[in-house]
Design a protein around this motif. Structure first.
Motif, PDB file in Angstrom:
ATOM      1  N   SER A  36      51.040  32.783  34.896  1.00  4.64           N
ATOM      2  CA  SER A  36      49.532  32.832  34.909  1.00  4.64           C
ATOM      3  C   SER A  36      49.093  31.944  35.580  1.00  4.64           C
ATOM      4  CB  SER A  36      48.905  32.415  33.385  1.00  4.64           C
ATOM      5  OG  SER A  36      49.638  32.852  32.500  1.00  4.64           O
ATOM      6  N   GLU A  37      47.796  32.269  36.039  1.00  4.83           N
ATOM      7  CA  GLU A  37      46.883  31.553  37.009  1.00  4.83           C
ATOM      8  C   GLU A  37      47.465  30.077  37.064  1.00  4.83           C
ATOM      9  OE1 GLU A  37      45.761  33.908  34.693  1.00  4.83           O
ATOM     10  OE2 GLU A  37      43.603  33.305  34.718  1.00  4.83           O
ATOM     11  N   ARG A  38      47.162  29.743  38.332  1.00  2.00           N
ATOM     12  CA  ARG A  38      47.363  28.391  38.911  1.00  2.00           C
ATOM     13  C   ARG A  38      48.727  27.846  38.366  1.00  2.00           C
ATOM     14  NH1 ARG A  38      41.568  25.914  37.030  1.00  2.00           N
ATOM     15  NH2 ARG A  38      40.279  27.440  38.150  1.00  2.00           N
ATOM     16  N   GLU A  45      38.132  27.417  34.072  1.00  2.00           N
ATOM     17  CA  GLU A  45      38.623  28.912  33.743  1.00  2.00           C
ATOM     18  C   GLU A  45      38.468  29.419  32.338  1.00  2.00           C
ATOM     19  OE1 GLU A  45      42.607  29.592  35.158  1.00  2.00           O
ATOM     20  OE2 GLU A  45      42.622  31.445  34.082  1.00  2.00           O
ATOM     21  N   VAL A 102      37.430  30.052  38.056  1.00  5.27           N
ATOM     22  CA  VAL A 102      38.247  31.365  37.588  1.00  5.27           C
ATOM     23  C   VAL A 102      37.677  32.323  36.385  1.00  5.27           C
ATOM     24  CG1 VAL A 102      40.368  32.710  37.475  1.00  5.27           C
ATOM     25  CG2 VAL A 102      40.300  30.518  38.815  1.00  5.27           C
ATOM     26  N   VAL A 153      48.530  29.202  31.766  1.00  5.21           N
ATOM     27  CA  VAL A 153      47.630  28.744  32.954  1.00  5.21           C
ATOM     28  C   VAL A 153      47.946  27.178  33.355  1.00  5.21           C
ATOM     29  CG1 VAL A 153      45.211  28.281  33.603  1.00  5.21           C
ATOM     30  CG2 VAL A 153      45.928  30.059  31.965  1.00  5.21           C
ATOM     31  N   ARG A 157      39.119  32.957  30.225  1.00  5.18           N
ATOM     32  CA  ARG A 157      39.995  33.958  30.120  1.00  5.18           C
ATOM     33  C   ARG A 157      40.068  34.362  28.794  1.00  5.18           C
ATOM     34  NH1 ARG A 157      46.050  34.386  30.116  1.00  5.18           N
ATOM     35  NH2 ARG A 157      46.696  34.750  32.221  1.00  5.18           N
ATOM     36  N   HIS A 215      50.017  36.597  37.993  1.00  2.45           N
ATOM     37  CA  HIS A 215      48.549  36.534  37.815  1.00  2.45           C
ATOM     38  C   HIS A 215      47.893  35.877  39.204  1.00  2.45           C
ATOM     39  CE1 HIS A 215      47.481  37.763  33.976  1.00  2.45           C
ATOM     40  NE2 HIS A 215      48.608  37.376  33.626  1.00  2.45           N
ATOM     41  N   PRO A 216      46.679  35.981  39.398  1.00  2.80           N
ATOM     42  CA  PRO A 216      46.154  35.549  40.907  1.00  2.80           C
ATOM     43  C   PRO A 216      46.330  34.017  40.895  1.00  2.80           C
ATOM     44  CG  PRO A 216      44.461  36.680  39.519  1.00  2.80           C
ATOM     45  CD  PRO A 216      45.700  36.765  38.881  1.00  2.80           C
ATOM     46  N   ARG A 217      46.309  33.366  41.920  1.00  2.78           N
ATOM     47  CA  ARG A 217      46.401  32.178  42.298  1.00  2.78           C
ATOM     48  C   ARG A 217      47.601  31.440  41.667  1.00  2.78           C
ATOM     49  NH1 ARG A 217      42.760  28.340  44.711  1.00  2.78           N
ATOM     50  NH2 ARG A 217      41.965  27.650  42.825  1.00  2.78           N
ATOM     51  N   THR A 218      48.793  32.084  41.429  1.00  3.10           N
ATOM     52  CA  THR A 218      49.954  31.510  40.877  1.00  3.10           C
ATOM     53  C   THR A 218      50.858  31.227  42.384  1.00  3.10           C
ATOM     54  OG1 THR A 218      50.172  32.861  39.053  1.00  3.10           O
ATOM     55  CG2 THR A 218      52.292  31.868  39.885  1.00  3.10           C
ATOM     56  N   ARG A 237      38.387  35.694  34.437  1.00  2.00           N
ATOM     57  CA  ARG A 237      39.274  36.731  34.465  1.00  2.00           C
ATOM     58  C   ARG A 237      38.564  38.053  33.546  1.00  2.00           C
ATOM     59  NH1 ARG A 237      44.558  36.226  35.677  1.00  2.00           N
ATOM     60  NH2 ARG A 237      44.465  38.510  35.685  1.00  2.00           N
TER      61      ARG A 237
END
Lengths: 135, 184
Positions: free
Chosen positions: A68-70, B76, B44, A97, B78, A47-50, B46
């Motif tokens: 997942s992100e981050r 975030e 963020v 996340v 999501r 995912h983005p920002r991983t 999504r």
């Protein structure tokens, strides 16, 4: 980084050697940095920002994983002892996340929960739940 | 950061949303903002995680946000996802009006009602439902599928109802002033 228009003062991070499967989805905002090998298996989603950081040791991720992100994968500081074998994530692992994974190995089908932190040298078996939410 | 950005931090849309330039909105066509909401830096959202494609469905809403919502730095949003009849699908995340989300909180709820205040570093689990006038204290972890009734205060890991909101306290939930206070 695609989001910022201003050029960074720092030189670009070194591009790591990678071995990427063909049926792999990596978001354009994901970052792969470091000097050791990063291997990503087929049908894995990044995912983005991983952040995958292979500065201190290699990263191997199996098939059908979700990062997942981050989330931060890879050692965040100098390896000691057997930790320099790198981070191994087996097939079908979901990293939620904001989780940090520095473990030696994560077994098949594990779920690393939101904001969990799996420290250096940890070994998780099959179908584990890595908790430790928030913080 | 060495220099101050030459332009203002926020972009204001026609409906009065203030969206930070450093916010990270993915899949913007699937995000509905009701107007007068504030999205701060590093948030963020999504919108790209939508329902599994079905025939005869045009645009899909992943995240619907009401009016006067404030999303603090690095939180975030999501949409929750689950396996249903053999296919994995994400479901819409609905947020009503006057919702405040504190910094670094992660929201994967199905529904958040009006006048909900979520503190910092909270985790709202998948498919959780939060009704109107709820206060979620800092660091709370709301487990998946939990339903939080109206006028309750929740805290803890996992979240438990620790108190009720008295009639008189309801005034503090209005975010119109907070919206106006956000300027470039």
């Amino acid at each position: 980084m695609s989001s910022s228009k201003r050029a960074s003062m720092m030189p670009a991070a070194p591009k790591p050697p990678t071995f990427l499967a063909s049926t792999l989805i990596i978001a354009d905002q994901a970052s792969l940095t470091g000097t050791h090998l990063i291997t990503l298996g087929s049908n894995t989603v990044v995912h983005p920002r991983t952040k995958l950081n292979s500065t201190y040791a290699s990263i191997t991720i199996g098939n059908n994983c979700i990062l997942s992100e981050r989330s931060m994968i890879g050692l965040q500081s100098e390896a000691t002892g057997n930790e320099n074998e790198g981070v191994l994530i087996e097939n079908g692992v979901v990293v939620e996340v904001g989780a940090t994974v520095e473990a030696l190995s994560i077994g098949e089908g594990c779920l690393i929960e939101i904001n969990a932190r799996i420290g250096k040298g940890a070994v998780l078996g099959k179908l584990c739940l890595g908790m430790e939410c928030a913080g | 950061m060495s220099k101050k950005p030459p332009k203002g931090e926020y972009i204001e849309t026609e409906t009065g949303n203030k969206v930070s330039r450093r916010g990270q909105l993915v899949g913007t066509t699937n995000i509905i903002l009701g107007g007068k909401s504030v999205i701060q830096a590093e948030v963020v959202i999504r919108g790209d995680l939508t329902r599994e494609k079905q025939q005869g469905q045009g645009n899909q809403v992943a995240i619907a946000i009401g009016r006067y919502c404030i999303f603090s730095r690095a939180c975030e949003l999501r949409p929750p996802g689950k396996l249903y009849r053999g296919t994995f699908s994400h479901y819409p995340l609905k947020i009503a009006d006057h919702v405040f989300v504190g910094p670094s909180s992660i929201i994967e709820a199905a529904l958040i009602g009006n006048h909900v205040n979520i503190g910092a570093n909270c985790v709202i689990g998948k498919f959780a439902i939060i009704k109107d006038y709820v206060r979620v204290l800092d660091g709370t972890v709301v487990p998946p599928n939990m339903v939080i009734p109206s006028f309750s205060i929740v805290a803890g890991r996992p979240a438990q109802v620790v108190g009720e909101i008295a009639e008189g306290e309801v005034d503090g939930f209005d975010l119109r002033e907070a919206y106006r206070a956000v300027r470039n």
